[in-house]
Design a protein around this motif. Structure first.
Motif, PDB file in Angstrom:
ATOM      1  N   ASP A 200     -23.318  79.040  26.388  1.00 54.38           N
ATOM      2  CA  ASP A 200     -23.156  80.311  25.675  1.00 54.38           C
ATOM      3  C   ASP A 200     -22.027  80.175  24.664  1.00 54.38           C
ATOM      4  OD1 ASP A 200     -25.141  81.861  26.913  1.00 54.38           O
ATOM      5  OD2 ASP A 200     -23.879  82.135  28.671  1.00 54.38           O
ATOM      6  N   ALA A 201     -22.269  80.702  23.470  1.00 54.38           N
ATOM      7  CA  ALA A 201     -21.301  80.538  22.378  1.00 54.38           C
ATOM      8  C   ALA A 201     -21.199  81.806  21.555  1.00 54.38           C
ATOM      9  CB  ALA A 201     -21.706  79.366  21.486  1.00 54.38           C
ATOM     10  N   LYS A 202     -20.108  81.912  20.822  1.00 58.59           N
ATOM     11  CA  LYS A 202     -19.888  82.998  19.873  1.00 58.59           C
ATOM     12  C   LYS A 202     -19.975  82.414  18.471  1.00 58.59           C
ATOM     13  CE  LYS A 202     -18.522  87.250  18.738  1.00 58.59           C
ATOM     14  NZ  LYS A 202     -19.321  88.460  19.020  1.00 58.59           N
ATOM     15  N   VAL A 203     -20.751  83.052  17.616  1.00 56.95           N
ATOM     16  CA  VAL A 203     -20.971  82.541  16.266  1.00 56.95           C
ATOM     17  C   VAL A 203     -19.731  82.763  15.416  1.00 56.95           C
ATOM     18  CG1 VAL A 203     -22.354  82.775  14.167  1.00 56.95           C
ATOM     19  CG2 VAL A 203     -23.458  82.894  16.420  1.00 56.95           C
ATOM     20  N   LYS A 204     -19.299  81.692  14.737  1.00 53.71           N
ATOM     21  CA  LYS A 204     -18.172  81.759  13.801  1.00 53.71           C
ATOM     22  C   LYS A 204     -18.658  81.732  12.355  1.00 53.71           C
ATOM     23  CE  LYS A 204     -14.890  78.771  14.885  1.00 53.71           C
ATOM     24  NZ  LYS A 204     -14.309  77.497  15.378  1.00 53.71           N
ATOM     25  N   SER A 205     -19.736  80.975  12.117  1.00 54.55           N
ATOM     26  CA  SER A 205     -20.269  80.854  10.765  1.00 54.55           C
ATOM     27  C   SER A 205     -21.779  80.671  10.851  1.00 54.55           C
ATOM     28  CB  SER A 205     -19.633  79.649  10.052  1.00 54.55           C
ATOM     29  OG  SER A 205     -20.182  79.485   8.760  1.00 54.55           O
ATOM     30  N   TRP A 206     -22.498  81.485  10.118  1.00 53.50           N
ATOM     31  CA  TRP A 206     -23.968  81.477  10.157  1.00 53.50           C
ATOM     32  C   TRP A 206     -24.505  80.158   9.640  1.00 53.50           C
ATOM     33  CZ3 TRP A 206     -26.869  85.860  11.647  1.00 53.50           C
ATOM     34  CH2 TRP A 206     -28.252  85.761  11.497  1.00 53.50           C
ATOM     35  N   TRP A 207     -25.579  79.653  10.254  1.00 47.18           N
ATOM     36  CA  TRP A 207     -26.266  78.466   9.747  1.00 47.18           C
ATOM     37  C   TRP A 207     -27.721  78.829   9.452  1.00 47.18           C
ATOM     38  CZ3 TRP A 207     -24.489  79.133  14.721  1.00 47.18           C
ATOM     39  CH2 TRP A 207     -25.431  79.156  15.752  1.00 47.18           C
ATOM     40  N   GLU A 209     -31.402  79.764   9.284  1.00 53.38           N
ATOM     41  CA  GLU A 209     -32.407  80.182  10.256  1.00 53.38           C
ATOM     42  C   GLU A 209     -31.842  80.334  11.668  1.00 53.38           C
ATOM     43  OE1 GLU A 209     -35.475  77.186   9.551  1.00 53.38           O
ATOM     44  OE2 GLU A 209     -36.552  78.659   8.340  1.00 53.38           O
ATOM     45  N   ARG A 210     -30.578  80.641  11.733  1.00 52.24           N
ATOM     46  CA  ARG A 210     -29.939  80.869  13.027  1.00 52.24           C
ATOM     47  C   ARG A 210     -30.568  82.054  13.756  1.00 52.24           C
ATOM     48  NH1 ARG A 210     -26.858  85.500  15.062  1.00 52.24           N
ATOM     49  NH2 ARG A 210     -26.523  84.755  17.190  1.00 52.24           N
ATOM     50  N   ASP A 211     -31.179  82.974  13.010  1.00 50.54           N
ATOM     51  CA  ASP A 211     -31.734  84.187  13.608  1.00 50.54           C
ATOM     52  C   ASP A 211     -33.092  83.977  14.259  1.00 50.54           C
ATOM     53  OD1 ASP A 211     -32.453  83.691  10.859  1.00 50.54           O
ATOM     54  OD2 ASP A 211     -33.570  85.581  10.900  1.00 50.54           O
ATOM     55  N   LEU A 212     -33.691  82.777  14.122  1.00 50.07           N
ATOM     56  CA  LEU A 212     -35.012  82.523  14.684  1.00 50.07           C
ATOM     57  C   LEU A 212     -34.887  81.896  16.066  1.00 50.07           C
ATOM     58  CD1 LEU A 212     -36.916  81.090  11.577  1.00 50.07           C
ATOM     59  CD2 LEU A 212     -36.690  83.463  12.333  1.00 50.07           C
ATOM     60  N   LEU A 213     -35.561  82.476  17.031  1.00 48.88           N
ATOM     61  CA  LEU A 213     -35.575  81.891  18.367  1.00 48.88           C
ATOM     62  C   LEU A 213     -36.448  80.651  18.321  1.00 48.88           C
ATOM     63  CD1 LEU A 213     -36.047  83.874  21.677  1.00 48.88           C
ATOM     64  CD2 LEU A 213     -36.635  81.481  21.418  1.00 48.88           C
ATOM     65  N   THR A 214     -35.838  79.498  18.576  1.00 50.42           N
ATOM     66  CA  THR A 214     -36.507  78.218  18.376  1.00 50.42           C
ATOM     67  C   THR A 214     -36.618  77.453  19.679  1.00 50.42           C
ATOM     68  OG1 THR A 214     -35.616  78.090  16.120  1.00 50.42           O
ATOM     69  CG2 THR A 214     -36.455  76.048  17.089  1.00 50.42           C
ATOM     70  N   VAL A 223     -35.516  72.021  24.360  1.00 53.75           N
ATOM     71  CA  VAL A 223     -34.332  72.871  24.257  1.00 53.75           C
ATOM     72  C   VAL A 223     -34.740  74.261  23.798  1.00 53.75           C
ATOM     73  CG1 VAL A 223     -32.117  73.218  23.104  1.00 53.75           C
ATOM     74  CG2 VAL A 223     -32.827  70.913  23.754  1.00 53.75           C
ATOM     75  N   VAL A 224     -34.132  75.272  24.404  1.00 50.78           N
ATOM     76  CA  VAL A 224     -34.271  76.657  23.946  1.00 50.78           C
ATOM     77  C   VAL A 224     -33.022  76.987  23.145  1.00 50.78           C
ATOM     78  CG1 VAL A 224     -34.632  79.049  24.612  1.00 50.78           C
ATOM     79  CG2 VAL A 224     -35.570  77.200  26.025  1.00 50.78           C
ATOM     80  N   ASP A 225     -33.226  77.425  21.914  1.00 51.73           N
ATOM     81  CA  ASP A 225     -32.153  77.656  20.942  1.00 51.73           C
ATOM     82  C   ASP A 225     -32.302  79.104  20.478  1.00 51.73           C
ATOM     83  OD1 ASP A 225     -30.601  77.786  18.639  1.00 51.73           O
ATOM     84  OD2 ASP A 225     -31.299  75.891  17.805  1.00 51.73           O
ATOM     85  N   MET A 226     -31.482  80.014  21.025  1.00 50.03           N
ATOM     86  CA  MET A 226     -31.786  81.425  20.804  1.00 50.03           C
ATOM     87  C   MET A 226     -30.570  82.240  20.356  1.00 50.03           C
ATOM     88  SD  MET A 226     -32.192  82.972  24.662  1.00 50.03           S
ATOM     89  CE  MET A 226     -33.101  81.566  25.291  1.00 50.03           C
ATOM     90  N   PRO A 227     -30.786  83.109  19.382  1.00 48.36           N
ATOM     91  CA  PRO A 227     -29.747  84.071  19.011  1.00 48.36           C
ATOM     92  C   PRO A 227     -29.700  85.196  20.025  1.00 48.36           C
ATOM     93  CG  PRO A 227     -31.713  84.466  17.716  1.00 48.36           C
ATOM     94  CD  PRO A 227     -32.005  83.262  18.571  1.00 48.36           C
ATOM     95  N   LEU A 228     -28.511  85.654  20.326  1.00 48.95           N
ATOM     96  CA  LEU A 228     -28.334  86.835  21.159  1.00 48.95           C
ATOM     97  C   LEU A 228     -27.666  87.923  20.325  1.00 48.95           C
ATOM     98  CD1 LEU A 228     -27.065  85.236  24.497  1.00 48.95           C
ATOM     99  CD2 LEU A 228     -29.407  85.687  23.774  1.00 48.95           C
ATOM    100  N   ALA A 229     -27.600  89.105  20.868  1.00 51.70           N
ATOM    101  CA  ALA A 229     -27.001  90.225  20.148  1.00 51.70           C
ATOM    102  C   ALA A 229     -25.482  90.067  20.062  1.00 51.70           C
ATOM    103  CB  ALA A 229     -27.359  91.538  20.830  1.00 51.70           C
ATOM    104  N   LEU A 230     -24.892  90.833  19.160  1.00 47.61           N
ATOM    105  CA  LEU A 230     -23.445  90.923  18.999  1.00 47.61           C
ATOM    106  C   LEU A 230     -22.812  89.581  18.649  1.00 47.61           C
ATOM    107  CD1 LEU A 230     -22.678  93.291  22.014  1.00 47.61           C
ATOM    108  CD2 LEU A 230     -23.001  93.912  19.604  1.00 47.61           C
ATOM    109  N   GLY A 231     -23.559  88.761  17.873  1.00 51.60           N
ATOM    110  CA  GLY A 231     -23.009  87.515  17.384  1.00 51.60           C
ATOM    111  C   GLY A 231     -22.905  86.407  18.406  1.00 51.60           C
TER     112      GLY A 231
END
Length: 540
Positions: A200-207, A209-214, A223-231
């Motif tokens: 689990d991580a907190k986003v510091k800088s957008w990369w 297509e970071r918003d796409l659940l991949t 690997v599951v690579d997923m954005p969560l709410a609140l950054g």
């Protein structure tokens, strides 16, 4: 069991909830809303910090709407519209979009579970007159007799024990439920041997297509690579056969896992990590006398469909509205026997969906992976099956297949299905979602007709006893007759009624159709007797 319950003075609470995770806090919200005397006992002091669940759909949000918490919850969510499957060389072979919603809320939203639980606990704070929450209190033992349940509770603050007596108990104490263990209510199924590390991580800088659940579909390490709410952001990675937990206790080892995805400490701050195994488990019985298993205490499924926590929320609502009717003396105890009958089929459907998606995500066989990755792009182009795949239509619609319903559940019938929830208007042009006008109990809707005109006097009295509201839904070509009329100005409900050839429907508190004028508008009979004196229907 008798439907006549002893006086409250013999009990500490009508209902005791053991465990205050998502299932327990959901039950506490609804029981508090219903004014049911409730005691909650939770051994932890604070909310669990790890974000285990990651999504919430329109079915679940519709339940929280009834609790008056949908707007607060949505303020901390990110609606999700796209899932994609990619190979490590960057080839995207499958993209799925969320289906159109008919239940009044986004089809899927990403959440941050600790914030969700915080909001739900704040919701319970509205009901201090009826709900007592005890933190740092551990459930120790349980006994039952014909009239109630006795619990032994240890207060870790004072290092003392106390005895608590209740009419019913909800075991919301998770997959390792002590309540279930003491009552010998066994889980059956299987647990997968592979361990997964969750980062689990907190986003510091957008990369990009970071918003796409991949889903990175590689047989060596999917690997599951997923954005969560609140950054927040999460990666889920399986350990290889030669790897063990100790190999990934350092931050350096975790960064090596994330390196293939181009993620560095410039993009995220790693907050924590944990290890999980996946289970397909279910209890044979969810009820033993006056005790009910709820959520993970009753069933566990792999995480791929995002339905584990949500299934517990639905369990909690289902048993709560049933307990309300029984405790208020308006329905016999036999109603509670339908809890598992109604919930188990849907949980099994969601488990099968999770297992199917697991093939798309974690399949380790290279040959099967190669076939899958080549076949799916082809299948997406076929006229019949393509839209089913791309629009996620293979997710089963929520249905009550058997239980407290009156009529056959089948193709083309309304019974057992959840009614759509469009925005409707009142005579004075006030607009809101349908459920906002129906209260938190049963509702009887007539389509361009007063539903009372389709019921006998005895039926009206019976439904009033259960606290039902009566509403007429009008098309825009008909003027409303009363302040209780609802205008279907988005043209959703009237076509739905015509499609199912109904002019009156009875809705359960969970908004599944319980009966129609085609199937009969009587209350389904259960063992025991119903109270026959009318009660005041809840205000709109």
């Amino acid at each position: 069991m008798s439907s006549q319950l002893p006086d409250t003075q013999d009990y500490d609470y009508d209902v005791v909830i053991v465990g205050y995770g998502p299932s327990g806090v959901t039950a506490a919200n609804f029981l508090g809303q219903y004014g049911i005397s409730t005691g909650v006992f939770e051994r932890a002091v604070d909310i669990y910090s790890r974000a285990r669940a990651v999504t919430m759909d329109d079915y679940t949000m519709r339940l929280f709407q009834q609790a008056g918490l949908d707007h607060k919850l949505m303020a901390d969510m990110d609606p999700r519209s796209i899932l994609r499957w990619k190979t490590y060389d960057g080839h995207e072979f499958l993209r799925v979009s969320s289906p159109d919603t008919t239940y009044g809320h986004p089809a899927n939203s990403q959440i941050f579970q600790p914030r969700v639980e915080k909001t739900l606990r704040e919701g319970v704070g509205r009901y201090t007159d009826s709900v007592d929450v005890h933190f740092n209190h551990e459930f120790v033992d349980i006994t039952q007799d014909s009239d109630g349940v006795g619990l032994t509770i240890r207060d870790h603050t004072t290092n003392t024990t106390r005895e608590v007596r209740a009419k019913y108990v909800l075991a919301c104490d998770g997959g390792s439920s002590r309540v279930r263990s003491l009552l010998k209510m066994e889980l059956r199924g299987k647990s997968k041997p592979t361990e997964w590390v969750i980062v689990d991580a907190k986003v510091k800088s957008w990369w990009p297509e970071r918003d796409l659940l991949t889903f990175w579909s590689d047989p060596d390490r999917p690997v599951v690579d997923m954005p969560l709410a609140l950054g927040h952001h999460r990666w889920e990675l399986p350990l290889r056969s030669h790897e063990k937990r100790e190999d990934f206790e350092s931050r350096e080892a975790l960064w090596e896992l994330l390196a293939p995805f181009g993620v560095t400490d410039e993009q995220v701050e790693i907050l924590q990590h944990a290890f999980y195994t996946h289970h397909v488990l279910m209890a044979d019985r969810w009820r033993k006398d006056r005790v009910f298993l709820v959520g993970d205490a009753a069933h566990m499924m792999p995480p791929w469909a995002g339905q584990g926590m949500q299934s517990g929320v639905r369990d909690a609502h289902n048993i709560s509205w049933k307990l309300r009717l029984v405790l208020e003396g308006r329905a016999p105890d036999g109603l509670l026997d339908l809890y598992q009958a109604e919930r188990e089929p849907h949980v099994r459907e969601m488990t099968k969906l999770a297992e199917m998606l697991g093939f798309f995500i974690e399949e380790p066989n290279p040959t099967k992976v190669a076939i899958r990755n080549r076949a799916l792009p082809v299948l997406q182009k076929l006229p019949g099956i393509g839209p089913v795949i791309k629009e996620f239509r293979f997710k089963p619609a929520p249905t009550v297949k058997k239980g407290f319903i009156n009529g056959h559940v089948g193709r083309g019938t309304a019974v057992g299905r959840m009614i759509p929830q469009p925005t409707v208007a009142t005579r004075n042009a006030h607009q809101s979602l349908l459920d906002d006008f129906l209260g938190d109990g049963f509702a009887i809707l007539g389509f361009d007709t007063d539903p009372r005109e389709k019921l006998t006097d005895a039926q009206i009295t019976s439904w009033e006893t259960l606290g039902a509201t009566f509403r007429t839904v009008r098309s825009t070509t008909h003027a409303p007759h009363t302040d209780d009329d609802l205008i279907d100005f988005t043209n959703v409900l009237m076509p739905w009624a015509r499609k199912h050839r109904v002019s009156v429907v009875v809705l359960r508190p969970d908004r599944f159709v319980m009966a129609t004028d085609r199937t009969g508008l009587d209350i389904p009979r259960l063992a025991g007797t119903y109270v026959q004196s009318p009660v005041t229907a809840p205000a709109a």
